[in-house]
Write a protein that holds these residues in place. Structure first.
Motif, PDB file in Angstrom:
ATOM      1  N   SER A 129       0.827  -1.208   0.000  1.00 39.88           N
ATOM      2  CA  SER A 129       0.000   0.000   0.000  1.00 39.88           C
ATOM      3  C   SER A 129       0.866   1.264   0.000  1.00 39.88           C
ATOM      4  O   SER A 129       2.052   1.206   0.331  1.00 39.88           O
ATOM      5  N   THR A 148       0.796   3.608   2.115  1.00 39.54           N
ATOM      6  CA  THR A 148       1.257   3.814   3.494  1.00 39.54           C
ATOM      7  C   THR A 148       2.507   2.999   3.772  1.00 39.54           C
ATOM      8  O   THR A 148       3.467   3.496   4.356  1.00 39.54           O
ATOM      9  N   GLU A 149       2.497   1.753   3.341  1.00 42.76           N
ATOM     10  CA  GLU A 149       3.656   0.886   3.572  1.00 42.76           C
ATOM     11  C   GLU A 149       4.880   1.377   2.813  1.00 42.76           C
ATOM     12  O   GLU A 149       6.008   1.286   3.309  1.00 42.76           O
ATOM     13  N   TRP A 182       2.812   2.872  11.065  1.00 37.31           N
ATOM     14  CA  TRP A 182       2.267   1.702  10.358  1.00 37.31           C
ATOM     15  C   TRP A 182       1.313   0.910  11.256  1.00 37.31           C
ATOM     16  O   TRP A 182       0.227   0.528  10.826  1.00 37.31           O
ATOM     17  N   THR A 184      -2.473   0.382  10.342  1.00 37.53           N
ATOM     18  CA  THR A 184      -2.846  -1.010  10.044  1.00 37.53           C
ATOM     19  C   THR A 184      -3.787  -1.559  11.102  1.00 37.53           C
ATOM     20  O   THR A 184      -4.783  -2.206  10.795  1.00 37.53           O
ATOM     21  N   ALA A 223      -0.085  -6.059  14.161  1.00 34.92           N
ATOM     22  CA  ALA A 223       0.637  -4.801  13.957  1.00 34.92           C
ATOM     23  C   ALA A 223       1.212  -4.277  15.272  1.00 34.92           C
ATOM     24  O   ALA A 223       2.348  -3.801  15.315  1.00 34.92           O
ATOM     25  N   VAL A 255       4.430  -6.825   7.803  1.00 36.18           N
ATOM     26  CA  VAL A 255       3.739  -6.416   6.575  1.00 36.18           C
ATOM     27  C   VAL A 255       3.272  -7.651   5.812  1.00 36.18           C
ATOM     28  O   VAL A 255       2.137  -7.703   5.314  1.00 36.18           O
ATOM     29  N   THR A 302       0.262  -9.260   7.595  1.00 33.32           N
ATOM     30  CA  THR A 302      -1.041  -8.555   7.676  1.00 33.32           C
ATOM     31  C   THR A 302      -1.668  -8.366   6.314  1.00 33.32           C
ATOM     32  O   THR A 302      -1.197  -8.235   5.319  1.00 33.32           O
TER      33      THR A 302
END
Length: 158
Positions: free
Chosen positions: A2, A4-5, A37, A41, A46, A155, A158
């Motif tokens: 994503s 964000t990641e 994160w 998330t 997380a 990551v 999830t």
């Protein structure tokens, strides 16, 4: 991955560079990025990742001061020498951009040791101090890389 990641990965990368180039607060950036994160998330995985990453960084921070400090103590180099190096390093940071921090630290340690032990033993003490700083950087980088690997695993999970 994503957006964000991707941004978190970039922040972590900047943090890792910040450990090698002592201008940025590297470990803080890594932990902060993982915190962002985890907050975005959400979920137990997380937050466990954040807790493990923070623990690794905290342990690395403690070890990065204890191990080199013990080596300097064993070599007979007082803490005052290191503080003089730090003080001149800060001055050097503002006087000579980019490399002034390192130059100031080396000059400060050398001058402190020159005054304390004389010219014959000043340079070996300076080299010992530089090795301790290098070891400290390697320890902090190792902890931050371990935290980064935990984040990558998070990551993927999830």
């Amino acid at each position: 991955m994503s957006p964000t990641e991707v941004l978190v990965a970039l922040a972590i990368a900047v943090g890792l560079v910040g450990i090698l180039v002592p201008v940025l607060p590297g470990s803080i950036l890594v932990v902060g990025a993982v915190l962002v994160w985890a907050g975005i998330t959400g979920g137990p995985t997380a937050w466990v990742v954040f807790a493990v990453a923070t623990t690794l960084i905290a342990a690395g921070t403690v070890v990065k001061y204890l191990v080199p400090g013990r080596r300097l103590q064993d070599a007979g180099i007082p803490a005052s020498t290191q503080w003089i190096g730090v003080a001149l390093g800060v001055v050097g940071f503002f006087v000579v951009p980019v490399v002034g921090l390192v130059l100031g630290f080396v000059l400060g340690v050398y001058l402190a040791e020159l005054r304390r032990v004389g010219s014959a033993r000043a340079w070996p003490s300076t080299v010992q101090s530089l090795k301790a700083v290098g070891l400290s950087i390697v320890i902090e980088l190792g902890a931050a890389l371990a935290a980064t690997l935990v984040w990558v695993a998070g990551v993927v999970a999830t």
